[in-house]
Design a protein around this motif. Structure first.
Motif, PDB file in Angstrom:
ATOM      1  N   ALA A 109       0.835  -1.414   0.387  1.00  7.34           N
ATOM      2  CA  ALA A 109       0.259  -0.345  -0.261  1.00  7.34           C
ATOM      3  C   ALA A 109       0.736   1.088   0.004  1.00  7.34           C
ATOM      4  N   VAL A 110       2.031   1.126   0.366  1.00  8.27           N
ATOM      5  CA  VAL A 110       3.057   2.144   0.394  1.00  8.27           C
ATOM      6  C   VAL A 110       3.792   2.796  -0.225  1.00  8.27           C
ATOM      7  N   ASN A 111       3.728   4.261  -0.990  1.00  7.01           N
ATOM      8  CA  ASN A 111       4.635   4.570  -2.394  1.00  7.01           C
ATOM      9  C   ASN A 111       6.309   4.598  -1.689  1.00  7.01           C
ATOM     10  N   ARG A 112       6.878   3.995  -1.399  1.00  3.68           N
ATOM     11  CA  ARG A 112       8.219   4.384  -1.270  1.00  3.68           C
ATOM     12  C   ARG A 112       8.948   4.773  -1.841  1.00  3.68           C
ATOM     13  N   GLU A 113       9.104   4.686  -2.981  1.00  4.86           N
ATOM     14  CA  GLU A 113       9.978   5.497  -3.989  1.00  4.86           C
ATOM     15  C   GLU A 113       9.146   7.156  -4.296  1.00  4.86           C
ATOM     16  N   ASN A 114       7.751   7.050  -3.968  1.00  2.00           N
ATOM     17  CA  ASN A 114       7.521   8.622  -4.085  1.00  2.00           C
ATOM     18  C   ASN A 114       7.753   9.335  -2.614  1.00  2.00           C
ATOM     19  N   LEU A 115       7.805   8.623  -1.265  1.00  2.00           N
ATOM     20  CA  LEU A 115       8.515   9.223  -0.089  1.00  2.00           C
ATOM     21  C   LEU A 115       9.876   9.751   0.088  1.00  2.00           C
ATOM     22  N   VAL A 116      10.697   7.821  -1.176  1.00  2.00           N
ATOM     23  CA  VAL A 116      11.516   9.203  -1.410  1.00  2.00           C
ATOM     24  C   VAL A 116      12.526  10.434  -1.540  1.00  2.00           C
ATOM     25  N   ASN A 117      11.585  10.492  -2.751  1.00  2.00           N
ATOM     26  CA  ASN A 117      10.914  11.625  -3.840  1.00  2.00           C
ATOM     27  C   ASN A 117      11.112  12.689  -3.269  1.00  2.00           C
ATOM     28  N   ALA A 118      10.374  12.431  -2.522  1.00  2.00           N
ATOM     29  CA  ALA A 118       9.003  13.910  -2.297  1.00  2.00           C
ATOM     30  C   ALA A 118       9.227  14.107  -0.419  1.00  2.00           C
ATOM     31  N   ASN A 119       9.719  13.129   0.354  1.00  2.00           N
ATOM     32  CA  ASN A 119       9.792  13.899   1.422  1.00  2.00           C
ATOM     33  C   ASN A 119      11.391  13.742   2.059  1.00  2.00           C
ATOM     34  N   LEU A 120      12.121  12.583   1.452  1.00  2.00           N
ATOM     35  CA  LEU A 120      13.347  12.762   2.032  1.00  2.00           C
ATOM     36  C   LEU A 120      14.773  13.523   1.611  1.00  2.00           C
ATOM     37  N   PRO A 121      15.755  13.794   1.925  1.00  2.00           N
ATOM     38  CA  PRO A 121      16.765  14.807   1.506  1.00  2.00           C
ATOM     39  C   PRO A 121      17.456  13.735   0.407  1.00  2.00           C
ATOM     40  N   ASP A 122      18.213  14.758  -0.433  1.00  2.00           N
ATOM     41  CA  ASP A 122      18.783  13.979  -1.739  1.00  2.00           C
ATOM     42  C   ASP A 122      20.311  12.978  -1.302  1.00  2.00           C
ATOM     43  N   GLY A 123      20.169  11.529  -1.757  1.00  2.00           N
ATOM     44  CA  GLY A 123      21.575  10.828  -1.502  1.00  2.00           C
ATOM     45  C   GLY A 123      20.571   9.587  -0.434  1.00  2.00           C
ATOM     46  N   ALA A 124      19.542   9.954  -0.522  1.00  2.00           N
ATOM     47  CA  ALA A 124      18.031   8.525   0.586  1.00  2.00           C
ATOM     48  C   ALA A 124      17.928   7.853  -0.548  1.00  2.00           C
ATOM     49  N   GLU A 125      17.527   6.325  -0.068  1.00  2.00           N
ATOM     50  CA  GLU A 125      17.129   5.166  -1.010  1.00  2.00           C
ATOM     51  C   GLU A 125      16.232   4.323  -0.139  1.00  2.00           C
ATOM     52  N   VAL A 126      15.206   3.580  -1.266  1.00  2.00           N
ATOM     53  CA  VAL A 126      14.147   2.827  -1.035  1.00  2.00           C
ATOM     54  C   VAL A 126      15.200   1.925  -0.461  1.00  2.00           C
ATOM     55  N   ALA A 127      14.576   1.107   0.873  1.00  2.00           N
ATOM     56  CA  ALA A 127      15.235   0.080   2.035  1.00  2.00           C
ATOM     57  C   ALA A 127      14.246  -0.841   1.214  1.00  2.00           C
ATOM     58  N   ASP A 128      14.927  -1.775   1.239  1.00  2.00           N
ATOM     59  CA  ASP A 128      14.223  -3.322   1.062  1.00  2.00           C
ATOM     60  C   ASP A 128      14.943  -4.536   2.196  1.00  2.00           C
ATOM     61  N   LEU A 129      15.524  -4.548   2.784  1.00  2.00           N
ATOM     62  CA  LEU A 129      16.101  -5.095   4.042  1.00  2.00           C
ATOM     63  C   LEU A 129      15.896  -3.507   5.715  1.00  2.00           C
ATOM     64  N   TYR A 130      16.036  -4.516   6.482  1.00  2.00           N
ATOM     65  CA  TYR A 130      16.534  -4.097   7.905  1.00  2.00           C
ATOM     66  C   TYR A 130      17.859  -3.358   8.433  1.00  2.00           C
ATOM     67  N   TYR A 131      18.135  -3.466   7.291  1.00  2.00           N
ATOM     68  CA  TYR A 131      19.536  -2.547   7.695  1.00  2.00           C
ATOM     69  C   TYR A 131      20.093  -2.202   5.970  1.00  2.00           C
ATOM     70  N   PRO A 132      21.048  -0.920   6.191  1.00  2.00           N
ATOM     71  CA  PRO A 132      21.918  -0.946   5.023  1.00  2.00           C
ATOM     72  C   PRO A 132      22.329  -2.262   4.405  1.00  2.00           C
ATOM     73  N   SER A 133      22.829  -2.078   2.885  1.00  2.00           N
ATOM     74  CA  SER A 133      24.105  -2.937   1.874  1.00  2.00           C
ATOM     75  C   SER A 133      25.249  -3.353   2.448  1.00  2.00           C
ATOM     76  N   ASN A 134      25.625  -2.199   3.268  1.00  2.00           N
ATOM     77  CA  ASN A 134      26.986  -2.560   2.901  1.00  2.00           C
ATOM     78  C   ASN A 134      27.123  -2.883   4.872  1.00  2.00           C
ATOM     79  N   VAL A 135      26.087  -3.866   5.457  1.00  2.00           N
ATOM     80  CA  VAL A 135      26.106  -4.990   6.468  1.00  2.00           C
ATOM     81  C   VAL A 135      25.832  -5.462   6.060  1.00  2.00           C
ATOM     82  N   ASP A 136      26.932  -6.787   6.627  1.00  2.00           N
ATOM     83  CA  ASP A 136      27.113  -8.275   6.863  1.00  2.00           C
ATOM     84  C   ASP A 136      25.581  -9.179   6.936  1.00  2.00           C
ATOM     85  N   GLY A 137      25.765  -9.922   5.893  1.00  2.00           N
ATOM     86  CA  GLY A 137      24.264 -10.490   5.799  1.00  2.00           C
ATOM     87  C   GLY A 137      23.010 -10.114   5.429  1.00  2.00           C
TER      88      GLY A 137
END
Length: 561
Positions: A340-368
């Motif tokens: 139901a939630v439009n995460r792409e639009n959220l990042v583009n409209a409500n968050l600063p430059d460089g923000a990314e849509v999250a697919d997991l519960y931590y960033p991609s540079n964390v192990d696992g």
């Protein structure tokens, strides 16, 4: 670099206080005068940094807030540190380390020729004295309010019924310290880079009674050591703390073992209001400040200020509590919320430059990190179908959001709430808004599972899956689920087993499998975004390297005017 109240909060990190326009102008004028007097007529290489909050004290072991650590990390060092600009562990006071095959014994080779600011030699005896101090806390020192990071990392203290992760420390010789653990853990050695585990002078701690902390109601009276004599090995040493002017002065340590600081003096000026920090920078009263409003970044750049956007090392998530609303215990309903939630639009409209849509519960540079997880694109029609299949076509939820706060991962709570609530309504979900002040009921109620659907996030302390998903889901009762979620215990046990696994390759496999199942089989929350907080400095400030952990060190900074 958190600061925290588990799970998922940083209680003492930067808050936002509302100030009237008139007070803002008066305060800015008085601050400029104070800062100019601190600089003096011939201050040499002095940097004045606008800090969002005051340090609680100067003994990092008893701290959990980012503003205390902002100061103490300039004076103190741990066995390990983090490579500038990254979250990768690197040598600091230890030059090398190794572990036994079972992961319980860790041998650290120590740097030679290092002295504490009071002239005491740094050696293995000093390392063990610090570990034994931490482990043998008494009275108020055994509380989470004081020894937060020890309890979160090592579990307990000497004499507790539940064994601590820490067992013993042996000084085999002056340059070799051996730390025995009661079990293997994925936290080692990265957790030793936490500011709370900085190695401090045993001589100074004894002389100024570092452990002499007295509870006074809900607060504490700290020792002379914590207030006036913090003593580490770092490139700066303590100068003074003027509480009336809310400024901390650090001086260069000319006897530092490594490359000397370029600054003669580093001043942290406490300016709680972000708009006042900005005005002080524009007027030349300070040389930089943290967490500028994302809406101001372009304007600051156009005026030649150096705006650096950190690499994101955080997560904003849509939490889903299964405590009160039975519909939210249905996986189909939780998946409907994800669609139901439009995460792409959220990042583009409500968050600063460089923000990314999250697919997991931590960033991609964390192990696992797992790339091949179930992903939820914006699909309101699919959300409606899932709700109908689950028997909840007219789902009603309470959606909570916090007021009187900004966070690196959540710079505009109201705007984020409005965007997501609008998305949910388009999917046929009835949204009942609930807003509470961050420190006025929001975080305490969310922590107890009272909020049905809520906004929250986390800034990582170090590169470890346990620091993220172990924090969120590692207990059988937390903000996401209580006993009605039978898989909660299964997930907590899997996370505990992964943390205990001594073989790095097998541990990586275990965390990757957990991440896949978190998105497809459990979905206790919907990952939304990773948002990069910014830091801004004047054009004459050179050499500042930003940290994804928001743990900048200022020894590399120089002033060019």
């Amino acid at each position: 670099m958190g600061a925290a109240s588990r799970p998922g909060f940083r209680l003492s990190r930067v808050g936002r206080r509302l100030v009237t326009v008139g007070l803002t102008a008066v305060l800015a004028t008085s601050l400029s005068a104070c800062v100019q007097s601190q600089r003096g007529d011939d201050s040499g290489q002095t940097m004045v940094f606008g800090a969002p909050g005051a340090p609680a004290l100067f003994d990092p072991f008893y701290a959990s807030d980012g503003e205390t650590f902002r100061v103490t990390r300039q004076m103190m060092e741990g066995l390990v540190g983090f490579e500038p600009g990254t979250v990768q562990v690197e040598p600091e006071l230890a030059t090398d380390w190794s572990s036994s095959e079972d992961g319980k014994e860790w041998t650290f080779q120590l740097r030679e020729g290092v002295k504490f600011h009071d002239g005491t030699d740094f050696d293995a005896e000093a390392v063990c004295a610090n570990f034994e101090r931490w482990y043998n806390q008494t009275g108020p020192g055994r509380s989470a309010a004081l020894s937060y990071y020890w309890i979160e990392t090592f579990g307990g203290f000497a004499g507790d019924d539940e064994p601590s992760l820490y067992s013993s420390c042996e000084a085999k010789d002056p340059t070799t310290a051996v730390i025995e653990l009661t079990r293997a853990t994925s936290k080692f050695p990265a957790a030793l880079g936490l500011d709370s585990f900085s190695i401090q002078s045993p001589t100074a701690m004894r002389k100024y009674e570092a452990d002499n902390v007295v509870a006074q109601g809900s607060s504490f009276d700290y020792s002379e050591y914590a207030e006036k004599h913090p003593t580490g090995t770092g490139p700066f040493e303590f100068g003074s703390y003027d509480q009336s002017n809310q400024s901390v002065v650090l001086n260069r340590n000319d006897e530092y073992w490594g490359e000397k600081a370029r600054l003669d003096r580093l001043v942290f000026k406490v300016i709680p209001d972000e708009s006042v920090r900005k005005q002080e920078l524009l007027s030349g009263g300070i040389d930089g400040y943290d967490f500028p409003n994302p809406a101001d970044l372009d304007s600051l750049r156009q005026q030649d200020f150096n705006v650096q956007v950190r690499k994101p090392f955080n997560i904003l998530y849509l939490g889903i509590s299964q405590k009160h609303n039975p519909a939210l215990r249905d996986l189909k309903v939780r998946k409907a919320l994800a669609y139901a939630v439009n995460r792409e639009n959220l990042v583009n409209a409500n968050l600063p430059d460089g923000a990314e849509v999250a697919d997991l519960y931590y960033p991609s540079n964390v192990d696992g990190y797992a790339e091949d997880v179930e992903k939820y694109s914006y699909d309101p029609e699919r959300a409606k179908r899932l709700l109908a299949e689950a028997g909840h076509p007219d789902l009603t939820i309470e959606f909570w959001w916090p007021t009187q706060v900004t966070r690196p991962y959540m710079p505009d709570p109201r705007g984020i709430f409005n965007a997501l609530a609008g998305d949910m309504r388009k999917a046929g979900i009835n949204v009942k808004p609930v807003s509470k002040p961050w420190n006025g009921g929001y975080i305490s109620d969310v922590n107890k599972g009272e909020a049905e659907v809520f906004l929250l996030g986390w800034t990582g302390d170090y590169n470890s899956p346990d620091n993220f998903i172990g924090t969120f889901f590692g207990t059988t009762e937390n903000q996401f689920y209580t006993k009605p979620a039978p898989w909660g215990e299964e997930l907590a046990n899997r996370l505990d087993a992964a943390d205990r696994e001594p073989d790095p390759a097998e541990r990586e496999r275990m965390y990757t499998a957990i991440n896949r199942d978190l998105k497809s089989e459990y979905l206790p929350a919907v990952p939304l975004s990773h948002s990069p907080p910014a830091i801004v400095t004047a054009p004459h400030v050179k050499g500042l390297v930003t940290s994804p952990l928001t743990a900048e060190q200022f020894a590399s900074v120089r002033i060019e005017k």
